[in-house]
Design an enzyme around this catalytic site. Sequence first.
Site, short mmCIF file in Angstrom:
data_model
loop_
_atom_site.label_atom_id
_atom_site.label_comp_id
_atom_site.label_asym_id
_atom_site.label_seq_id
_atom_site.Cartn_x
_atom_site.Cartn_y
_atom_site.Cartn_z
N GLY A 46 0.82 -1.20 0.00
CA GLY A 46 0.00 0.00 0.00
C GLY A 46 0.85 1.25 0.00
N LYS A 87 -11.13 9.16 9.50
CA LYS A 87 -12.51 8.72 9.37
C LYS A 87 -12.99 7.89 10.57
CE LYS A 87 -12.47 9.00 4.35
NZ LYS A 87 -11.16 9.66 4.29
#
Length: 361
Positions: free
Chosen positions: A13, A127
Amino acid sequence: MNTKKVLVTGACGTVGRELVRQLLEEYRVEELVGLDNNESEIFFLEQAFQKHQNANFFLADIRDRDKLCRQMKGADIVFHTAAFKHVILCERSPFEAVQTNILGVQNVIYAAYENNVRKVIFTSSDKAVNPTNVMGTSKLMGERIITAANSNRRGEGPVFASTRFGNVLGSRGSVIPIFREQIRRGGPVTLTDPEMTRFIMSIKQAVRLVIDSAEIACGGEVFVTKMPVIRIHDLAKVMIHELAETYGYDADVISIDIIGTKPGEKMYEELMSMEEVRRAIELERYFAIKPAFTNLYCTIDYQYPNLISTAVDNPYHSANELSLSFEEVRTFLIENDLLEEKDPQQPAERYWPNGVSEDDQ
């Protein structure tokens, strides 16, 4: 750090790959193990770092507890970055998000206990603060599981902590590659709302602070990285100003269209909730949010270098902070090479959970 064996989950990632690079090239760790379930990307990652004889990369899924236990053997520090991170995809496949973002964290904790790892650092997201979607809720649960694991540790068992940061500009799925492709096509550049604000940082900065947090973590905290704030509208204007001529356009002819916010999208970015303010302390480059519940088996003395204040007055969110000026945004993008093209296959459109595209708004 250079005498440690380090394991990185989600090594392919954006954050994981930069972690691998910095740990090998800048911190020069004794041994590094990188795990990912993306076969092609783990192959290319291994090729990219083949000169480092102390680095090994393996196909592995964090849903596989037994594999994690085997690969974590002998590790001193674990950086857990593997996760499902796209809001819309997690909304459509919530059971998959739970399997990876919650149960996967539980598997990492179990493997760390079994191998007596020294420290585990979980990378979270803005988030997770007052979440409005499945992805954010799963990341919040991941934080809580990490904190709970630390509150239950005995003796010299693993120290668990989380780091929470906002937008990493230029990362996969971020707005910069989309804006660049829209400018390449002559516009328009699409904005959800001109008043929307976000915290920003470069991938190098984000990863450096994640590594630093491993050095100072006492156990159970959530480290909130301090970051500059931008208005997304200013980002679009700067990119048009800097890139339009590169693609053969006059900056004045590329328009900015307002297309409306996505379902569940916030106007500002939150990195600390009101409840967390009561147990937060301020450091030079972080806020450290101490656990709501004390450790069951030992007393932890939360002492850190570069302490600024033991009390925080306001929640840390982008609407409370001063935004960068046009010139400051431009300088940030140039200094961090964020205007350079890195992924020519980046699409120019964004989509909404119900399958409606920008063109249908």
